[in-house]
Scaffold this active site. Sequence first.
Site, short mmCIF file in Angstrom:
data_model
loop_
_atom_site.label_atom_id
_atom_site.label_comp_id
_atom_site.label_asym_id
_atom_site.label_seq_id
_atom_site.Cartn_x
_atom_site.Cartn_y
_atom_site.Cartn_z
N ASP A 212 56.15 63.42 5.71
CA ASP A 212 56.72 62.11 6.07
C ASP A 212 56.39 61.11 4.95
OD1 ASP A 212 54.06 60.54 6.83
OD2 ASP A 212 53.88 62.58 7.59
N ASP A 214 54.81 58.19 5.56
CA ASP A 214 53.88 57.23 6.17
C ASP A 214 54.69 55.99 6.57
OD1 ASP A 214 51.24 56.90 7.11
OD2 ASP A 214 50.91 55.39 5.57
N1 LIG Z 1 51.36 59.63 7.41
C1 LIG Z 1 50.28 60.32 7.75
N2 LIG Z 1 49.08 59.68 7.88
C2 LIG Z 1 47.97 60.38 8.21
N3 LIG Z 1 47.97 61.71 8.47
C3 LIG Z 1 49.14 62.36 8.35
N4 LIG Z 1 49.43 63.64 8.52
C4 LIG Z 1 50.74 63.81 8.29
N5 LIG Z 1 51.31 62.63 7.97
C5 LIG Z 1 50.33 61.70 7.99
#
Ligand SMILES: Nc1ncnc2[nH]cnc12
Length: 290
Positions: A212, A214
Amino acid sequence: MDPIRIGIIGGSGLYRMDGLTDTREHVVDTPYGPPSDALLLGKLDGVDVAFLARHGRGHKLIPGQIPFRANIYAMKSLGVQYLLSVSAVGSMREEIAPLDMVLPDQFIDFTRTREGSFFGNGAVAHVALADPVCGALRSVMAQAYADAGFADIRLHDGGTYVCIEGPAFSTRAESTWYRSLGAAVIGMTNMPEARLAREAEIAYATVALATDWDCWHPHQVCVTAEIAIGNLQANAQRAQTLLGHAVRRLAATWPVSAAHSALSSALVTPPAAMTAEVRARLSALLARFL
Ligand SMILES: Nc1ncnc2[nH]cnc12
Ligand SMILES: CSC[C@H]1O[C@H](OP(=O)(O)O)[C@H](O)[C@@H]1O
């Protein structure tokens, strides 16, 4: 039992290894309590490995509840010298897209609630952590990526993994700030895992699977657990293929790592000055000194 020299810790979405053969469960207790789950011992591409699901099978542990010390101690007790970790991470860089793989070489630790050391309570050691990831193991992972010949996903070799406490994801202000610190990826689990591995003289490297963006990106959707796990599952098979190649390469050379002698220059308390209780508690770590 012969030592098992390679350990694998599977993170979100990787709770078992399909390619493991001759499997047997290893239920164990440690001076730090039970690990996240039973370890699964078996052969991966003909090489003995010990597998552990970091959050437990069924994903029952939030990052702050993972018994990191017990997990590493259990691996050490089996004879593990190389620990390969798989982790879902958010991308903190435009050039790292979901489904890309990253081999972090640095960590910034923003965790707050976790037991971060085997030492204390009668035994003092200060391990060097300037390079928390074993370079030799990371390069084995990079070679394994090349062996696997993935046509459709990129590898980013190096980068800083920011470890937050969780379990909530970051605020936008935090995410923007972590980027300004130089973060390449963000997760919630690799600290204190990497530090404890170093204290246990186990070489450690992570393959981080970007899932992703974040929440810093102006044009991309913010992370949810559903997005992260969905993208991890899309990559779980590739992660296992990569691990198979890595294990085969490792077993061909068994590279010596500075991590394997980390305590030589770190142990301050002479074992003779430790009580019997302390020596027993740390016996798996200090075996070569006792
Ligand atoms: N954006 C994110 N922040 C923290 N841990 C994660 N694990 C997977 N994506 C994450
Ligand atoms: C389900 S997304 C958040 C979760 O995924 C990562 O875990 P792991 O490193 O074990 O794959 C992240 O650190 C969070 O724990």
